[in-house]
Scaffold this active site. Structure first.
Site, mmCIF file in Angstrom:
data_model
loop_
_atom_site.group_PDB
_atom_site.id
_atom_site.type_symbol
_atom_site.label_atom_id
_atom_site.label_comp_id
_atom_site.label_asym_id
_atom_site.label_seq_id
_atom_site.Cartn_x
_atom_site.Cartn_y
_atom_site.Cartn_z
ATOM 1 N N ASP A 291 -10.641 3.664 10.407
ATOM 2 C CA ASP A 291 -10.003 2.476 10.970
ATOM 3 C C ASP A 291 -10.455 2.170 12.393
ATOM 4 O O ASP A 291 -9.643 1.903 13.269
ATOM 5 C CB ASP A 291 -8.472 2.603 10.882
ATOM 6 C CG ASP A 291 -7.996 2.605 9.438
ATOM 7 O OD1 ASP A 291 -8.023 1.535 8.814
ATOM 8 O OD2 ASP A 291 -7.622 3.679 8.923
ATOM 9 N N ASP B 267 -9.792 -2.900 1.151
ATOM 10 C CA ASP B 267 -9.931 -2.421 2.530
ATOM 11 C C ASP B 267 -11.331 -1.830 2.659
ATOM 12 O O ASP B 267 -11.745 -0.995 1.850
ATOM 13 C CB ASP B 267 -8.835 -1.376 2.793
ATOM 14 C CG ASP B 267 -8.838 -0.847 4.219
ATOM 15 O OD1 ASP B 267 -9.922 -0.461 4.713
ATOM 16 O OD2 ASP B 267 -7.766 -0.782 4.831
ATOM 17 N N ASP C 213 -7.441 -4.537 9.581
ATOM 18 C CA ASP C 213 -6.703 -3.270 9.514
ATOM 19 C C ASP C 213 -7.476 -2.188 10.262
ATOM 20 O O ASP C 213 -8.388 -1.582 9.710
ATOM 21 C CB ASP C 213 -6.481 -2.870 8.043
ATOM 22 C CG ASP C 213 -5.684 -1.579 7.939
ATOM 23 O OD1 ASP C 213 -5.140 -1.128 8.962
ATOM 24 O OD2 ASP C 213 -5.603 -1.016 6.820
ATOM 25 N N ASP D 279 -12.299 6.891 6.341
ATOM 26 C CA ASP D 279 -11.451 5.723 6.552
ATOM 27 C C ASP D 279 -10.823 5.798 7.935
ATOM 28 O O ASP D 279 -9.618 5.948 8.097
ATOM 29 C CB ASP D 279 -10.366 5.701 5.456
ATOM 30 C CG ASP D 279 -9.405 4.542 5.616
ATOM 31 O OD1 ASP D 279 -9.819 3.511 6.157
ATOM 32 O OD2 ASP D 279 -8.248 4.672 5.193
ATOM 33 N N HIS E 103 -11.873 1.935 2.270
ATOM 34 C CA HIS E 103 -11.295 2.624 1.120
ATOM 35 C C HIS E 103 -12.252 2.828 -0.047
ATOM 36 O O HIS E 103 -11.842 2.855 -1.196
ATOM 37 C CB HIS E 103 -10.048 1.863 0.638
ATOM 38 C CG HIS E 103 -8.914 1.949 1.612
ATOM 39 N ND1 HIS E 103 -7.635 1.538 1.311
ATOM 40 C CD2 HIS E 103 -8.863 2.416 2.885
ATOM 41 C CE1 HIS E 103 -6.855 1.737 2.352
ATOM 42 N NE2 HIS E 103 -7.582 2.257 3.320
ATOM 43 N N GLU F 280 -2.963 -2.714 -2.716
ATOM 44 C CA GLU F 280 -4.139 -2.185 -2.004
ATOM 45 C C GLU F 280 -4.550 -0.809 -2.541
ATOM 46 O O GLU F 280 -3.774 0.143 -2.518
ATOM 47 C CB GLU F 280 -3.838 -2.086 -0.501
ATOM 48 C CG GLU F 280 -5.005 -1.531 0.316
ATOM 49 C CD GLU F 280 -4.708 -1.462 1.813
ATOM 50 O OE1 GLU F 280 -3.578 -1.803 2.230
ATOM 51 O OE2 GLU F 280 -5.619 -1.053 2.562
ATOM 52 N N LYS G 70 -7.066 2.669 -2.689
ATOM 53 C CA LYS G 70 -7.638 3.582 -1.693
ATOM 54 C C LYS G 70 -8.346 4.743 -2.384
ATOM 55 O O LYS G 70 -8.012 5.103 -3.511
ATOM 56 C CB LYS G 70 -6.511 4.084 -0.784
ATOM 57 C CG LYS G 70 -6.994 4.911 0.383
ATOM 58 C CD LYS G 70 -5.942 5.051 1.470
ATOM 59 C CE LYS G 70 -6.495 5.916 2.576
ATOM 60 N NZ LYS G 70 -5.660 5.970 3.757
ATOM 61 N N TRP H 268 0.854 -1.180 0.000
ATOM 62 C CA TRP H 268 0.000 0.000 0.000
ATOM 63 C C TRP H 268 0.892 1.233 0.000
ATOM 64 O O TRP H 268 1.793 1.358 0.826
ATOM 65 C CB TRP H 268 -0.935 0.044 1.215
ATOM 66 C CG TRP H 268 -1.605 1.381 1.288
ATOM 67 C CD1 TRP H 268 -2.549 1.856 0.424
ATOM 68 C CD2 TRP H 268 -1.317 2.446 2.201
ATOM 69 N NE1 TRP H 268 -2.870 3.154 0.763
ATOM 70 C CE2 TRP H 268 -2.134 3.538 1.835
ATOM 71 C CE3 TRP H 268 -0.452 2.589 3.286
ATOM 72 C CZ2 TRP H 268 -2.114 4.752 2.524
ATOM 73 C CZ3 TRP H 268 -0.427 3.792 3.971
ATOM 74 C CH2 TRP H 268 -1.265 4.863 3.593
ATOM 75 N N HIS I 275 -8.734 -6.186 3.946
ATOM 76 C CA HIS I 275 -8.441 -5.438 5.160
ATOM 77 C C HIS I 275 -9.794 -5.119 5.784
ATOM 78 O O HIS I 275 -10.459 -4.163 5.399
ATOM 79 C CB HIS I 275 -7.673 -4.146 4.846
ATOM 80 C CG HIS I 275 -6.199 -4.352 4.819
ATOM 81 N ND1 HIS I 275 -5.297 -3.338 4.672
ATOM 82 C CD2 HIS I 275 -5.469 -5.492 4.958
ATOM 83 C CE1 HIS I 275 -4.068 -3.848 4.717
ATOM 84 N NE2 HIS I 275 -4.151 -5.131 4.875
HETATM 85 C C1 RNT Z 1 -4.014 2.787 4.734
HETATM 86 C C2 RNT Z 1 -4.117 1.334 4.410
HETATM 87 C C3 RNT Z 1 -3.009 0.485 4.922
HETATM 88 C C4 RNT Z 1 -2.600 0.798 6.338
HETATM 89 C C5 RNT Z 1 -1.655 -0.191 6.953
HETATM 90 C C6 RNT Z 1 -1.008 0.336 8.186
HETATM 91 O O1 RNT Z 1 -5.151 3.484 4.472
HETATM 92 O O2 RNT Z 1 -5.343 0.843 4.813
HETATM 93 O O3 RNT Z 1 -3.347 -0.848 4.771
HETATM 94 O O4 RNT Z 1 -3.702 0.940 7.180
HETATM 95 O O5 RNT Z 1 -0.768 -0.626 6.023
HETATM 96 ZN ZN ZN Z 2 -5.657 -1.254 4.686
#
Ligand code: RNT
Ligand code: ZN
Length: 421
Positions: free
Chosen positions: A298, A261, A328, A296, A264, A228, A230, A187, A288
């Site tokens: 998390d 993810d 994640d 986003d 994302h 990955e 985003k 990523w 993720h």
């Molecule tokens: C960032 C991505 C990525 C990170 C990690 C720490 O938006 O989701 O995967 O969260 O690599």
């Molecule tokens: Zn991620």
């Protein structure tokens, strides 16, 4: 709950599921075979051990200052061992490149080597987990302009290509030693805050950089790379080089794994509906699993409708074996061990609910155009006694049942994490 009570609740639930044609033992066996790739970075707010005074950059943010984050390798391993003792099943730990065992020295990203991860490989073997890996393109002075592999400066691109090369070597070595392919997630934070004009040029550079490094072949028995995508980040609101289209195109063209993810995508979009499309065009998916709250963010994974839809789509696709489930999230505002355990257990419960679905029965309704019946069953299923099955599974695996893990985490907080000042 008493043992007999647990068993009775389980037997009753099993009978109810059997009447719908669902084989509970099979579902539990599948759940038990599901290894979740547990992200290493919830334990210390994504800081790692490269630079003790480092700051998290790259458009991601761990908010909160709950005491007790892990400050070194010993502490972080102790925390993972605690987490592993509170969840059923056999799992994986996903390391980021900045979590190497650097022995107190500064080792720059283009210089990291398999030897910096040997103690992790040994530790993983000892505790019975496999490892996955992530290259780290953020939290570094050479990413401060917002661009890494897609930077207009060739020197910066060279540095990050070297990093990616080293990461692939490390991941392949991990895979070789553990006898299971190491999933290496790529990523990149590349992007810009405001209206970027040279979108094509940056994307072209990123493609060229990836092409150059990924053209070096490793056995898929050791290494599985994935990319990955985003939508936006903090400070890259207007433009992200590695967008969904960029990596969807890249993964399909190169027949490689794509990482989706949950945070994302656009707020009303869900990655669940992408599973059945992408599985037709890429060999495997990496997930993720996360919880976006308006952005986003998390947040810790909980049993939301989005999570349920995701696990249902994985199971209904019939190709769950091609979907790697990773987590994640990074919440610094609550007990971090608790954050891990809640997120992992919620992911497992959502998966179990999906595995306990009488999918064939639902498909039959669909074939007969009986969509009211399909809807009614989908609603009824939500209140089936699936949790009795999960509780019994936990008990059989020798891990805390129901809310019993809370007390264990409180004790660990009192005796261990609260003392980290
Ligand atoms: C960032 C991505 C990525 C990170 C990690 C720490 O938006 O989701 O995967 O969260 O690599
Ligand atoms: Zn991620």
């Amino acid at each position: 709950m008493k043992e007999e009570q647990l068993k009775k609740a389980y037997e009753d639930a099993k009978a109810q599921y059997a009447s719908l044609g669902v084989d509970v033992d099979k579902a539990v066996e599948k759940l038990n075979n599901l290894s979740i790739s547990i992200h290493c970075w919830q334990a210390d707010d994504v800081l790692g051990f490269e630079n003790p005074d480092g700051e998290l950059t790259g458009g991601i943010k761990a908010t909160g200052n709950f005491p007790g984050k892990a400050r070194n390798i010993e502490e972080i391993r102790k925390d993972y061992e605690k987490v592993l003792s509170l969840i059923p099943g056999i799992h994986r730990i996903s390391l980021h490149a900045i979590y190497g065992d650097f022995g107190g020295e500064f080792v720059d990203r283009d210089q990291i080597e398999p030897k910096h991860f040997q103690s992790w490989i040994d530790w993983a073997k000892k505790v019975g987990v496999k490892l996955d890996f992530n290259s780290t393109f953020f939290s570094h002075e050479k990413s401060s302009s917002g661009y890494t592999l897609s930077n207009f400066d060739p020197e910066i691109r060279k540095f990050w290509k070297a990093h990616l090369r080293q990461c692939r070597k490390i991941a392949a070595e991990i895979g070789r030693q553990q006898g299971s392919p190491c999933v290496h997630n790529i990523w990149l934070p590349d992007g810009e805050k405001d209206k970027t004009v040279s979108r094509f040029a940056h994307r072209q550079l990123m493609k060229e950089g990836l092409d150059e490094v990924l053209s070096e072949k490793f056995s898929s028995e050791y290494l599985k790379d994935c990319v990955e995508c985003k939508l936006f980040g903090i400070g890259s609101e207007s433009y992200v080089v590695g967008s969904h289209e960029f990596y969807m195109g890249y993964a399909v063209k190169n027949n490689m794994m794509l990482t989706l993810d949950a945070g994302h995508v656009h707020p009303t979009e869900s990655i669940a509906d992408k599973i059945s499309s992408m599985l037709l065009f890429v060999p495997e998916l990496n997930l993720h699993v996360s919880r976006p709250e308006r952005w986003d963010s998390d947040h810790v994974v909980t049993m939301t409708d989005e999570l349920m839809a995701l696990t249902q789509e994985i199971v209904r696709s019939g190709h769950a074996d091609r979907v790697n489930v990773g987590l994640d999230y990074f919440d610094a505002s609550i007990n971090r061990i608790g954050a891990y355990v809640v997120g992992i257990r919620s992911t497992q419960r959502a998966m179990l609910q999906a595995l306990l679905e009488p999918t064939e029965k639902l498909r039959e309704f669909e074939m007969q155009d009986k969509n009211f019946q399909r809807m009614a069953y989908l609603e009824e299923l939500k209140s089936m006694p699936w949790n009795a099955i999960y509780n019994y599974y936990c008990q059989q695996q020798g891990v805390p049942v129901g809310d019993a893990y809370i007390k264990v985490i409180e004790e660990y907080e009192e005796q261990v994490t609260s003392k980290r000042v």
